[in-house]
Design a protein around this motif. Structure first.
Motif, PDB file in Angstrom:
ATOM      1  N   GLN A  49       0.939  -0.862  -0.207  1.00  0.00           N
ATOM      2  CA  GLN A  49      -0.231   0.110   0.143  1.00  0.00           C
ATOM      3  C   GLN A  49       0.960   1.285  -0.241  1.00  0.00           C
ATOM      4  O   GLN A  49       1.549   1.156   0.014  1.00  0.00           O
ATOM      5  N   PRO A  50       0.836   2.496  -1.037  1.00  0.00           N
ATOM      6  CA  PRO A  50       1.502   3.927  -0.802  1.00  0.00           C
ATOM      7  C   PRO A  50       0.856   4.159   0.711  1.00  0.00           C
ATOM      8  O   PRO A  50       0.001   3.209   1.416  1.00  0.00           O
ATOM      9  N   GLU A  51       2.628   4.704   0.673  1.00  0.00           N
ATOM     10  CA  GLU A  51       2.051   5.436   2.583  1.00  0.00           C
ATOM     11  C   GLU A  51       0.907   6.699   2.239  1.00  0.00           C
ATOM     12  O   GLU A  51       0.801   7.239   1.825  1.00  0.00           O
ATOM     13  N   PRO A  52       0.386   7.271   3.479  1.00  0.00           N
ATOM     14  CA  PRO A  52       0.132   7.506   3.765  1.00  0.00           C
ATOM     15  C   PRO A  52       0.381   9.467   3.565  1.00  0.00           C
ATOM     16  O   PRO A  52       1.541   9.971   3.534  1.00  0.00           O
ATOM     17  N   VAL A 176       8.013   3.767  -5.233  1.00  0.00           N
ATOM     18  CA  VAL A 176       6.700   4.115  -5.400  1.00  0.00           C
ATOM     19  C   VAL A 176       5.998   4.163  -4.908  1.00  0.00           C
ATOM     20  O   VAL A 176       4.836   4.596  -4.393  1.00  0.00           O
ATOM     21  N   GLN A 177       5.828   3.557  -3.730  1.00  0.00           N
ATOM     22  CA  GLN A 177       5.359   3.931  -2.291  1.00  0.00           C
ATOM     23  C   GLN A 177       5.247   5.127  -1.323  1.00  0.00           C
ATOM     24  O   GLN A 177       4.319   5.692  -0.478  1.00  0.00           O
ATOM     25  N   LYS A 178       6.315   5.967  -1.982  1.00  0.00           N
ATOM     26  CA  LYS A 178       6.968   6.962  -1.194  1.00  0.00           C
ATOM     27  C   LYS A 178       6.264   8.078  -1.772  1.00  0.00           C
ATOM     28  O   LYS A 178       5.982   8.848  -2.324  1.00  0.00           O
ATOM     29  N   MET A 179       6.024   7.595  -3.770  1.00  0.00           N
ATOM     30  CA  MET A 179       6.380   9.088  -4.286  1.00  0.00           C
ATOM     31  C   MET A 179       4.768   9.526  -4.434  1.00  0.00           C
ATOM     32  O   MET A 179       3.830  10.735  -5.053  1.00  0.00           O
ATOM     33  N   HIS A 183       3.456  12.772  -4.558  1.00  0.00           N
ATOM     34  CA  HIS A 183       2.359  14.276  -5.126  1.00  0.00           C
ATOM     35  C   HIS A 183       0.900  13.991  -4.913  1.00  0.00           C
ATOM     36  O   HIS A 183       1.046  15.793  -5.463  1.00  0.00           O
ATOM     37  N   ASN A 184       0.718  13.509  -3.967  1.00  0.00           N
ATOM     38  CA  ASN A 184      -0.520  13.802  -3.471  1.00  0.00           C
ATOM     39  C   ASN A 184      -0.397  14.743  -2.917  1.00  0.00           C
ATOM     40  O   ASN A 184      -1.398  16.011  -3.343  1.00  0.00           O
TER      41      ASN A 184
END
Length: 228
Positions: A49-52, A176-179, A183-184
């Motif tokens: 899962q991506p990081e918050p 990817v998890q951190k980008m 980006h958000n």
């Protein structure tokens, strides 16, 4: 892509509502404590899962929503230049250590697109206000300065964590998890100048930034889901 301008100082809920719509529901509670997800073997589904997204990004978005005119533009430009530089450093690490052709292509695009905007925004700061990014940073409101400091510290922590990941597919996953949350955060920062910047060229650039980063986030999420 349009957005609804805020009238007066918005509530936290209003800021989150707009961001949620643009991020496809991928938001974190506004004042939750932000913590990075430890990097570990990506064979476990929960680590894919991506990081918050940092709650400070939402707070900074609310701060921007309370600014007008010159102050809004200077504060936004002072923050986004450093934010983009952090993304470039992350993308350069992906180019050094990543193995996925798709993710490496995205990293190349991040370096090219965000370097272009850094140069563009730095030039506009000088042309419009006679300021360097450092000078702009020094004159933004105190609340914004504090939030920007926190965001910078979080970005540096992310870069340090990525630097500790070995080359290979594990690095692609960690990147990817951190980008995605990085980006958000950028999308949130672009909201106000997109609709309320004084200079039309900044409104256009903000819209382009949102569109590009939304598309990359969608691709990153699809790629990450495919690793489960």
């Amino acid at each position: 892509m349009g957005s609804t301008p805020f009238r007066g100082r918005p509530t936290v809920a209003a800021t989150i509502a707009v961001a949620t719509a643009l991020l496809g529901g991928a938001t974190a509670p506004a004042f939750a404590r932000w913590e990075a997800t430890p990097v570990s073997a990506h064979t476990q589904t929960e680590t894919l899962q991506p990081e918050p997204t940092s709650p400070t990004a939402y707070e900074f978005g609310e701060t921007l929503a309370g600014l007008e005119g010159e102050e809004l533009e200077i504060t936004f430009l002072a923050e986004i230049i450093g934010h983009h530089q952090g993304a470039i450093e992350m993308a350069e690490l992906e180019l050094e250590r990543g193995t996925s052709p798709d993710i490496r292509t995205h990293a190349e695009n991040i370096v090219a697109d965000q370097q272009h905007q850094i140069e563009q925004f730095t030039r506009w700061l000088d042309q419009w206000y006679g300021l360097t990014p450092e000078e702009a940073m020094a004159q933004v409101p105190a609340e914004a300065q504090e939030e920007m400091k926190i965001l910078e510290e979080e970005t540096q922590m992310i870069i340090e964590e990525l630097s500790a990941v070995e080359a290979g597919e594990d690095f692609d996953v960690a990147f990817v998890q951190k980008m995605i949350p990085h980006h958000n955060s950028g999308i949130i920062e672009f909201l106000e100048p997109q609709s309320r910047a004084v200079h039309p060229q900044l409104r256009v650039a903000a819209t382009a930034g949102i569109t590009t980063q939304q598309a990359q986030v969608a691709d990153f999420r699809t790629w990450l889901a495919g690793r489960a």
